[in-house]
Design an enzyme around this catalytic site. Structure first.
Site, PDB file in Angstrom:
ATOM      1  N   TYR A   1       4.192   9.396   7.549  1.00 32.43           N
ATOM      2  CA  TYR A   1       3.157   8.366   7.427  1.00 32.43           C
ATOM      3  C   TYR A   1       3.788   6.990   7.224  1.00 32.43           C
ATOM      4  O   TYR A   1       3.397   6.020   7.867  1.00 32.43           O
ATOM      5  CB  TYR A   1       2.252   8.739   6.254  1.00 32.43           C
TER       6      TYR A   1
ATOM      7  N   PRO B   1      -5.264   6.004  16.758  1.00 32.49           N
ATOM      8  CA  PRO B   1      -5.107   5.194  15.536  1.00 32.49           C
ATOM      9  C   PRO B   1      -4.764   6.032  14.301  1.00 32.49           C
ATOM     10  O   PRO B   1      -4.473   5.460  13.256  1.00 32.49           O
ATOM     11  CB  PRO B   1      -6.480   4.540  15.349  1.00 32.49           C
TER      12      PRO B   1
ATOM     13  N   TYR C   1      -9.378   8.868   3.803  1.00 35.99           N
ATOM     14  CA  TYR C   1      -9.642   9.750   4.939  1.00 35.99           C
ATOM     15  C   TYR C   1     -10.609  10.827   4.450  1.00 35.99           C
ATOM     16  O   TYR C   1     -10.250  11.611   3.556  1.00 35.99           O
ATOM     17  CB  TYR C   1      -8.355  10.409   5.432  1.00 35.99           C
TER      18      TYR C   1
ATOM     19  N   LYS D   1       0.110   3.895  13.828  1.00 34.11           N
ATOM     20  CA  LYS D   1       1.460   3.773  14.381  1.00 34.11           C
ATOM     21  C   LYS D   1       1.614   2.747  15.518  1.00 34.11           C
ATOM     22  O   LYS D   1       2.708   2.242  15.760  1.00 34.11           O
ATOM     23  CB  LYS D   1       1.913   5.146  14.930  1.00 34.11           C
TER      24      LYS D   1
ATOM     25  N   HIS E   1       0.852  -1.196   0.000  1.00 31.84           N
ATOM     26  CA  HIS E   1       0.000   0.000   0.000  1.00 31.84           C
ATOM     27  C   HIS E   1       0.884   1.242   0.000  1.00 31.84           C
ATOM     28  O   HIS E   1       1.703   1.414   0.922  1.00 31.84           O
ATOM     29  CB  HIS E   1      -0.897  -0.010   1.241  1.00 31.84           C
TER      30      HIS E   1
END
Ligand code: APR
Length: 397
Positions: A392, A297, A206, A301, A74
């Site tokens: 990220y 969340p 998101y 991480k 991903h």
């Protein structure tokens, strides 16, 4: 009964299982005790976004075969807001590094299978009920109770690794004035939903909506995870299947896109708290993962930090038992805390991007407009998107 080992590990989550496997591979003797049955540990659905540094660390010890063969690479995520959408190709921006999407319970199963294959001790349904940890030279004792027989025994060890999560015994054994935690309680909740539903997206989504954030996460080709921002103290009982699907459809909506629904298998409101102990070593007791810190969340991480802690502690312990020096062991806490704070900062930044106060009270409308601007910077500035990508995907090592 007394058992003796070099490292007594409390908890068989990602932290405890990784630590045990690496220590055994390095020739350090250890025992793991876990309060839950094996079936629970290999079926409890939690995280799934595995950072490249986690993959590299596990692969070094032959522990990444399952995730490399069944995980989904991903490298791009999608943002939605005001009915529009754009992608951040974070892998391209972060030098080609990418995540693997691999459900945590499958990783647990792999790590337990590796432990079994190595013949390492792992006691399920055995809870640590008390511990005594002296100076590093004195070692410690874990008192363990069997759930089946109720009998108790002691594990005498040189070092105790508290890998038993936020609600375990290890953190509670340390006086608060030594932990000196920094805590942030967030002023909104997240409803976490798991469903037997084919993902409606190839990239994690998101969605920023004036009525609250909605997220579409990936798990497998037939299972998806979703998040819905909700008020603090909300109950999962307030969320019927119909309400969940219609809220997701509304908040995630963009033209020419449809949400695939399915059977909801789990719904719970998360405790949105960030917690950082100011140190992670206390004589012969070392805290690892959620026992020392919890993170929201946002950014995926938590599991990666738990494994990074255990990789660092395993390396320091191997050095300690082989060469005898305490310098590496003494550096563990400061090194991990610095890295963990960097992730806390990112997760906190991400939370600010995803959430806004609802309604018109106070500064709500100002904060919503600010958020639009933040989103716009992520869309239009490569430098901004690159900084996001670096954090990220996580550090290279
Ligand atoms: N004795 C033995 N085992 C215990 C005890 C106890 N007294 N108390 C808790 N445990 C076990 C739990 O049952 C659990 O299996 O310790 C384990 C702790 O595992 P986690 O809570 O998963 O903690 P950790 O390994 O640090 O990983 C935390 O994983 O899901 C992600 O993002 C999430 O940040 C989180 C990370």
């Amino acid at each position: 009964m007394h058992i003796r080992t070099q490292v007594g590990i409390i908890g068989a989550g990602p932290a405890g299982l990784t630590l045990a496997n690496i220590l055994t591979a390095e020739g350090v003797d250890c025992i793991v005790v876990e309060t839950q049955p094996r079936a629970h540990v290999v079926s409890r659905a939690r995280a799934a976004l595995v950072e490249p540094r986690t993959v590299v660390a596990l692969d070094r010890y032959g522990l990444a075969d399952g995730l490399l063969s069944a995980g989904m690479p991903h490298g791009s995520c999608e943002f939605r807001g005001n009915g529009e959408r754009f992608s951040v190709p974070y892998s391209v921006l972060a030098g080609g590094r990418y995540h693997q999407v691999y459900p945590q319970q499958l990783l647990h199963a792999d790590l337990i299978a590796a432990r079994d294959a190595a013949g390492g001790a792992l006691y399920f349904q055995h809870a640590a009920v008390a511990l005594k940890a002296g100076d590093l030279s004195e070692g410690g004792t874990i008192t363990v109770e069997s759930a089946q027989s109720g009998s108790r025994f002691d594990i005498e060890c040189d070092v105790i690794a508290g890998c038993d999560g936020f609600h375990g015994v290890a953190r509670r054994a340390v006086p608060l004035e030594h932990l000196r935690p920094r805590v942030k309680q967030h002023d909104f909740g997240w409803l976490a939903v798991l469903a037997d539903a084919t993902p409606s997206t190839t990239d994690i989504v998101y969605a920023l909506h004036d009525d609250g954030y909605a997220g579409h996460m990936l798990r497998t080709s037939t299972v998806s995870r979703y998040y819905l921002q909700c008020p603090v103290g909300d109950s999962a009982d307030n969320w019927s299947d119909d309400r969940i699907w219609s809220e997701l459809e509304r908040r995630l909506a963009v033209p020419d896109w449809k949400l695939t629904t399915g059977r909801i298998t789990q719904r719970n409101v998360l405790d949105m708290r960030s917690y950082m102990s100011t140190r992670m070593d206390f004589g012969s007791l070392f805290l690892v993962g959620d026992a020392a810190h919890t993170i929201t969340p946002a950014g995926g991480k938590g599991m990666n930090l738990a494994i990074a802690d255990s990789v660092a502690l395993a390396s320091a312990l191997t050095h300690y038992f082989r060469a005898g020096g305490t310098d590496r062991l003494r550096a563990y806490s400061a090194e991990r805390i610095a890295d963990n704070w960097r992730s806390q900062e990112f997760s906190h930044w991400f939370m600010q991007l995803l959430h806004t106060p609802a309604g018109e009270a106070g500064d709500a409308s100002f904060m919503r407009r600010l958020r639009s601007s933040r989103l716009d910077m992520l869309r239009s500035s490569t430098a901004h998107a690159s900084a996001f990508a670096e954090s990220y995907v996580g550090p290279a090592r």
